[in-house]
Design an enzyme around this catalytic site. Structure first.
Site, PDB file in Angstrom:
ATOM      1  N   THR A   1      -9.816  11.215   6.900  1.00 50.48           N
ATOM      2  CA  THR A   1     -10.509  10.800   8.026  1.00 50.48           C
ATOM      3  C   THR A   1     -11.053  12.031   8.770  1.00 50.48           C
ATOM      4  OG1 THR A   1      -9.917   8.674   8.333  1.00 50.48           O
ATOM      5  CG2 THR A   1     -10.640   9.558  10.379  1.00 50.48           C
TER       6      THR A   1
ATOM      7  N   TYR B   1     -16.558   4.520   8.743  1.00 49.76           N
ATOM      8  CA  TYR B   1     -16.916   5.528   8.361  1.00 49.76           C
ATOM      9  C   TYR B   1     -16.458   5.853   6.656  1.00 49.76           C
ATOM     10  CZ  TYR B   1     -12.035   6.226   8.672  1.00 49.76           C
ATOM     11  OH  TYR B   1     -10.636   6.177   8.552  1.00 49.76           O
TER      12      TYR B   1
ATOM     13  N   THR C   1      -4.801  10.032   6.610  1.00 51.94           N
ATOM     14  CA  THR C   1      -3.541   9.617   7.339  1.00 51.94           C
ATOM     15  C   THR C   1      -2.665   8.478   6.476  1.00 51.94           C
ATOM     16  OG1 THR C   1      -4.361   8.062   8.607  1.00 51.94           O
ATOM     17  CG2 THR C   1      -4.214  10.239   9.609  1.00 51.94           C
ATOM     18  N   ASP C   2      -3.406   7.637   5.686  1.00 54.35           N
ATOM     19  CA  ASP C   2      -2.711   6.765   4.892  1.00 54.35           C
ATOM     20  C   ASP C   2      -1.628   7.264   4.052  1.00 54.35           C
ATOM     21  OD1 ASP C   2      -4.694   5.103   6.082  1.00 54.35           O
ATOM     22  OD2 ASP C   2      -5.688   4.553   4.135  1.00 54.35           O
TER      23      ASP C   2
ATOM     24  N   LYS D   1       3.534   6.616   9.174  1.00 54.09           N
ATOM     25  CA  LYS D   1       2.268   5.991   9.898  1.00 54.09           C
ATOM     26  C   LYS D   1       2.588   4.490  10.372  1.00 54.09           C
ATOM     27  CE  LYS D   1      -2.568   5.228   9.429  1.00 54.09           C
ATOM     28  NZ  LYS D   1      -3.827   5.365   8.715  1.00 54.09           N
TER      29      LYS D   1
ATOM     30  N   GLU E   1      26.190  -6.730   1.212  1.00 55.37           N
ATOM     31  CA  GLU E   1      26.282  -8.355   1.118  1.00 55.37           C
ATOM     32  C   GLU E   1      26.880  -8.530  -0.433  1.00 55.37           C
ATOM     33  OE1 GLU E   1      23.603 -11.127   2.564  1.00 55.37           O
ATOM     34  OE2 GLU E   1      22.745  -9.793   4.123  1.00 55.37           O
TER      35      GLU E   1
HETATM   36  N1  GLU Z   1      -8.136   5.833   4.345  1.00 54.86           N
HETATM   37  C1  GLU Z   1      -8.408   6.880   4.937  1.00 54.86           C
HETATM   38  C2  GLU Z   1      -7.238   8.175   4.506  1.00 54.86           C
HETATM   39  O1  GLU Z   1      -6.251   7.950   4.398  1.00 54.86           O
HETATM   40  C3  GLU Z   1      -8.409   7.235   6.329  1.00 54.86           C
HETATM   41  C4  GLU Z   1      -7.224   7.160   7.162  1.00 54.86           C
HETATM   42  C5  GLU Z   1      -7.247   8.382   7.837  1.00 54.86           C
HETATM   43  O2  GLU Z   1      -7.438   9.505   7.457  1.00 54.86           O
HETATM   44  O3  GLU Z   1      -6.923   8.385   9.103  1.00 54.86           O
HETATM   45  O4  GLU Z   1      -7.733   9.125   4.003  1.00 54.86           O
END
Ligand code: GLU
Length: 356
Positions: free
Chosen positions: A39, A52, A118-119, A191, A313
């Site tokens: 992103t 986007y 970020t994923d 995340k 357990e």
């Molecule tokens: N799905 C995208 C990625 O991980 C967008 C998430 C992001 O970068 O915030 O590249």
């Protein structure tokens, strides 16, 4: 008098060099930015649209969008990939790790920044933390808002990441993840929110440090093995053994284990319920997967925080299972893939999960 003249001349030389940026440039730390997409490099048709395309903007455009970045470091960029991080692959990880090891072995480079979606950022960061052989800072960053969004936070995140990579305080901290003024250890961060700019958190151990417009400080040290103390490396490795993740839930079918074994998994991480639990039928299928096919089963948890503990357990030895401790399923998968590049007994695998 002569001494005073010499001092004046020296002062004028330094003043002239500084004016033209010479003295400053030679003293700035060298930071290489490796861009992978995400992103932070995404763009949208409107500043107020949440939708986007990730990985649209090249590294030079990103650097140019960060005011003051060239005053804190001598930055240069390389495009390693340009993907949304849901499309991150082992192949890109290996390419990244080899390139970082090569760059950091050189006296020319003081630190590395990786821009990343970020994923799966926590996965890339953790993988790199296990195979990068250097004490120099390596920082991953990204953004939750695309580069064309209103209040895009990518430029400040990138500025801060470069400041961390350029700072000797950040040495020997392993790979760090920095977004939203925070510095996290690759191993501990997750995340935690799908859209919020404060998405990255280390829910069990807390953040490593903080960064505010390039000024930074650390609160603690990372506690597990990484970097030069890690026994893992990417030398001579072109692929990693297949390890799959199976998500547990009420009334889960044991078929899932059999399907992954059939598909060729060498290891399975169970995102278990609670303390790494699964239905009794699934546990029996897991036991059989090890006994019949040598498939390693690691019990992690689908709970957002907490440990999976041995012999909670049932006796893990009775089912040949290994527990992941506080490593989440995605990171447990990475550790198991690397561990399976070596010959290890179940007890040795458990030690690895306890130490890394
Ligand atoms: N799905 C995208 C990625 O991980 C967008 C998430 C992001 O970068 O915030 O590249």
């Amino acid at each position: 008098m002569k001494a005073l003249k010499l001092k004046m001349m020296a002062f004028l030389m330094v003043a002239t060099m500084t004016t033209f940026g010479l003295a400053q440039d030679t003293e700035l730390p060298n930071v290489k930015i490796l861009a992978t997409g995400g992103t932070i490099a995404g763009s949208a048709s409107s500043a107020t649209s949440g939708s986007y395309s990730a990985g649209q903007v090249g590294i030079q455009t990103m650097i140019n969008a960060v005011p003051g970045i060239k005053e804190i470091a001598d930055v240069s960029g390389e495009q390693v990939s340009n993907v949304g991080s849901q499309d991150m692959t082992v192949e890109i990880w290996l390419k990244l790790a080899n390139r970082i090891n090569e760059l950091l072995a050189s006296n020319e480079i003081d630190g590395i920044v990786i821009t990343h979606g970020t994923d799966t950022q926590e996965e890339t960061a953790y993988f790199l933390s296990l195979v990068v052989k250097s004490d120099k800072p390596v920082v991953t960053t990204g953004s939750m808002r695309s580069s064309t969004s209103i209040s895009a936070e990518g430029p400040l995140n990138l500025y801060n990441a470069v400041a961390i990579a350029a700072d000797p305080q950040a040495k020997e901290k392993g790979v760090m993840v920095s977004l939203n003024d925070q510095i996290h250890a690759a191993r501990d961060v997750s995340k935690m929110n799908t859209t919020n700019v404060n998405s990255f958190q280390s829910p069990i151990k807390g953040m490593l440090g903080g960064v505010f417009y390039g000024r930074l400080g650390f609160f603690r040290e990372p506690l597990t093995k990484f970097g030069n103390t890690s026994e893992f490396s990417v030398e001579g490795i072109n692929e990693l053994p297949r390890v799959d993740i199976v998500y547990a839930y009420a009334d889960m079918s044991p078929d899932l284990i059999d399907m992954h074994v059939k598909a060729g998994a060498k290891g399975i991480v169970i995102a278990g319920v609670g303390n790494g639990n699964m239905t009794e039928a699934t546990l029996n299928a897991a036991k059989k997967a090890y006994e019949d096919h040598g498939v390693i089963i690691v019990r992690s948890t689908r709970a957002a925080t907490g440990w999976t503990l041995r012999d909670n357990e049932f006796k893990d030895d009775d089912y040949h299972t290994v527990v992941s401790g506080d490593l989440n399923p995605a990171k447990a998968r990475i550790l198991l893939m690397l561990a399976l590049t070596k010959e290890k007994s179940l007890a040795e695998l458990q030690d690895i999960f306890d130490e890394y």
